[in-house]
Design a protein around this motif. Structure first.
Motif, PDB file in Angstrom:
ATOM      1  N   ASP A  10     -30.512 -20.567  15.623  1.00  0.00           N
ATOM      2  CA  ASP A  10     -31.571 -20.169  14.695  1.00  0.00           C
ATOM      3  C   ASP A  10     -31.412 -20.860  13.341  1.00  0.00           C
ATOM      4  O   ASP A  10     -32.403 -21.230  12.695  1.00  0.00           O
ATOM      5  N   ILE A  11     -30.180 -21.045  12.900  1.00  0.00           N
ATOM      6  CA  ILE A  11     -29.947 -21.769  11.640  1.00  0.00           C
ATOM      7  C   ILE A  11     -30.443 -23.208  11.770  1.00  0.00           C
ATOM      8  O   ILE A  11     -31.114 -23.738  10.882  1.00  0.00           O
ATOM      9  N   GLY A  12     -30.096 -23.833  12.893  1.00  0.00           N
ATOM     10  CA  GLY A  12     -30.558 -25.200  13.128  1.00  0.00           C
ATOM     11  C   GLY A  12     -32.073 -25.272  13.169  1.00  0.00           C
ATOM     12  O   GLY A  12     -32.680 -26.219  12.636  1.00  0.00           O
ATOM     13  N   LEU A  13     -32.715 -24.249  13.768  1.00  0.00           N
ATOM     14  CA  LEU A  13     -34.173 -24.207  13.842  1.00  0.00           C
ATOM     15  C   LEU A  13     -34.770 -24.073  12.436  1.00  0.00           C
ATOM     16  O   LEU A  13     -35.742 -24.758  12.086  1.00  0.00           O
ATOM     17  N   HIS A  28     -46.182 -20.776  12.499  1.00  0.00           N
ATOM     18  CA  HIS A  28     -45.207 -20.776  13.597  1.00  0.00           C
ATOM     19  C   HIS A  28     -44.473 -19.440  13.637  1.00  0.00           C
ATOM     20  O   HIS A  28     -43.818 -19.057  12.668  1.00  0.00           O
ATOM     21  N   LEU A  29     -44.559 -18.752  14.753  1.00  0.00           N
ATOM     22  CA  LEU A  29     -43.863 -17.472  14.896  1.00  0.00           C
ATOM     23  C   LEU A  29     -42.354 -17.649  14.777  1.00  0.00           C
ATOM     24  O   LEU A  29     -41.673 -16.802  14.180  1.00  0.00           O
ATOM     25  N   ASP A  30     -41.821 -18.745  15.330  1.00  0.00           N
ATOM     26  CA  ASP A  30     -40.379 -18.989  15.239  1.00  0.00           C
ATOM     27  C   ASP A  30     -39.945 -19.193  13.792  1.00  0.00           C
ATOM     28  O   ASP A  30     -38.870 -18.738  13.380  1.00  0.00           O
ATOM     29  N   TYR A  31     -40.784 -19.899  13.012  1.00  0.00           N
ATOM     30  CA  TYR A  31     -40.460 -20.110  11.598  1.00  0.00           C
ATOM     31  C   TYR A  31     -40.460 -18.771  10.864  1.00  0.00           C
ATOM     32  O   TYR A  31     -39.574 -18.473  10.051  1.00  0.00           O
ATOM     33  N   GLN A  32     -41.455 -17.937  11.143  1.00  0.00           N
ATOM     34  CA  GLN A  32     -41.503 -16.608  10.533  1.00  0.00           C
ATOM     35  C   GLN A  32     -40.236 -15.819  10.854  1.00  0.00           C
ATOM     36  O   GLN A  32     -39.649 -15.163   9.980  1.00  0.00           O
ATOM     37  N   ARG A  37     -34.927 -13.821   8.852  1.00  0.00           N
ATOM     38  CA  ARG A  37     -33.483 -13.617   8.967  1.00  0.00           C
ATOM     39  C   ARG A  37     -32.769 -14.147   7.725  1.00  0.00           C
ATOM     40  O   ARG A  37     -31.842 -13.508   7.215  1.00  0.00           O
ATOM     41  N   TYR A  38     -33.221 -15.301   7.237  1.00  0.00           N
ATOM     42  CA  TYR A  38     -32.607 -15.889   6.043  1.00  0.00           C
ATOM     43  C   TYR A  38     -32.752 -14.946   4.845  1.00  0.00           C
ATOM     44  O   TYR A  38     -31.828 -14.769   4.062  1.00  0.00           O
ATOM     45  N   ARG A  39     -33.910 -14.330   4.718  1.00  0.00           N
ATOM     46  CA  ARG A  39     -34.161 -13.440   3.586  1.00  0.00           C
ATOM     47  C   ARG A  39     -33.392 -12.126   3.696  1.00  0.00           C
ATOM     48  O   ARG A  39     -32.993 -11.549   2.685  1.00  0.00           O
ATOM     49  N   GLU A  43     -25.123 -12.910   5.941  1.00  0.00           N
ATOM     50  CA  GLU A  43     -24.242 -13.844   6.653  1.00  0.00           C
ATOM     51  C   GLU A  43     -25.026 -15.046   7.168  1.00  0.00           C
ATOM     52  O   GLU A  43     -24.566 -16.184   7.093  1.00  0.00           O
ATOM     53  N   PHE A  44     -26.213 -14.793   7.659  1.00  0.00           N
ATOM     54  CA  PHE A  44     -27.087 -15.863   8.144  1.00  0.00           C
ATOM     55  C   PHE A  44     -27.472 -16.790   6.988  1.00  0.00           C
ATOM     56  O   PHE A  44     -27.429 -18.020   7.108  1.00  0.00           O
TER      57      PHE A  44
END
Length: 243
Positions: A10-13, A28-32, A37-39, A43-44
């Motif tokens: 997911d980090i790579g994505l 993009h749903l994956d970007y959302q 997760r980043y927000r 740890e992510f």
């Protein structure tokens, strides 16, 4: 809890979306998912920032435009003025740099305005005329014996004024099109490049006009730290107050 292989994927994505500046989380749903997760996950976020640091990048914003990155000059992700068409010659690099820095001062004449998120529309014709007036002021500044603190800026205004506003090709594929031997070409080239970087979009309501995006405003704050911007903005404000 340590990160799993799925987390690293997911980090790579997320990084892959971030380095494609025209991508948006809303598309993009994956970007959302990964930017959420980043927000939300410390740890992510920490692991993502560490990877970006290794690439010579840092996060400037994680808003609606996605992850907006600030890139160090030595980073493999860095864009260089020489990547633009016809910038192999030193004088052309100066032209491109002047237009980019001047655009920031044109759209945001003070650092306070960089905090104002209202829409900025830029006409290539108006920006070219503004830059030409700026260069005339720099010419007067130089003639008065005043120092221009940035060496590249001192060379750039001379190069800009040495070119006509427009020059059209007369043969072949370039017939009737602006050539790199005029200033309007360089203004349009920078605005077109910014469009590809997700920092501007063509404004269909007016000819040769672009709308600057939030991504541009975020990056403009970085340029506003440079001496050339500070000098141009101050010179412009001084002239405006006299008028």
């Amino acid at each position: 809890m340590s990160l799993t292989d799925t987390d690293h994927t997911d980090i790579g994505l997320l990084v892959s979306f971030a380095i494609r500046p025209t991508q948006r989380p809303g598309r993009h749903l994956d970007y959302q998912r990964v930017i959420s997760r980043y927000r939300a996950e410390l740890e992510f976020k920490t692991a993502t920032n560490a990877i970006l640091h290794g690439l010579g990048a840092r996060v400037l914003s994680d808003g609606d435009f996605g992850l907006i990155l600030g890139i160090e000059p030595e980073s493999p992700l860095a864009f260089r003025i020489s990547d633009l068409p016809y910038t192999g010659k030193p004088e052309n690099k100066l032209l491109a740099g002047l237009v980019l820095t001047g655009l920031v001062a044109f759209a945001y004449p003070s650092t306070q305005e960089l905090d104002d998120d209202r829409v900025r529309r830029v006409s290539a014709r108006d920006l070219d005329a503004w830059l030409r007036e700026l260069c005339e002021r720099l010419r007067s500044h130089d003639a008065a014996g005043d120092v221009i603190p940035e060496e590249g800026l001192d060379e750039a205004w001379r190069t800009y004024l040495a070119l006509p506003p427009v020059h059209y090709g007369e043969a072949g594929r370039g017939s009737g099109k602006l050539t790199s031997r005029c200033t309007r070409y360089w203004v349009q080239a920078i605005l077109t490049w910014l469009t590809g970087q997700g920092m501007a979009r063509v404004d269909s309501s007016a000819e040769d006009t672009w709308t600057l995006t939030e991504r541009f405003r975020v990056h403009a704050k970085e340029i506003a730290l440079e001496r050339a911007y500070s000098f141009i903005a101050e010179l412009h404000r001084r002239e405006e107050s006299r008028g």
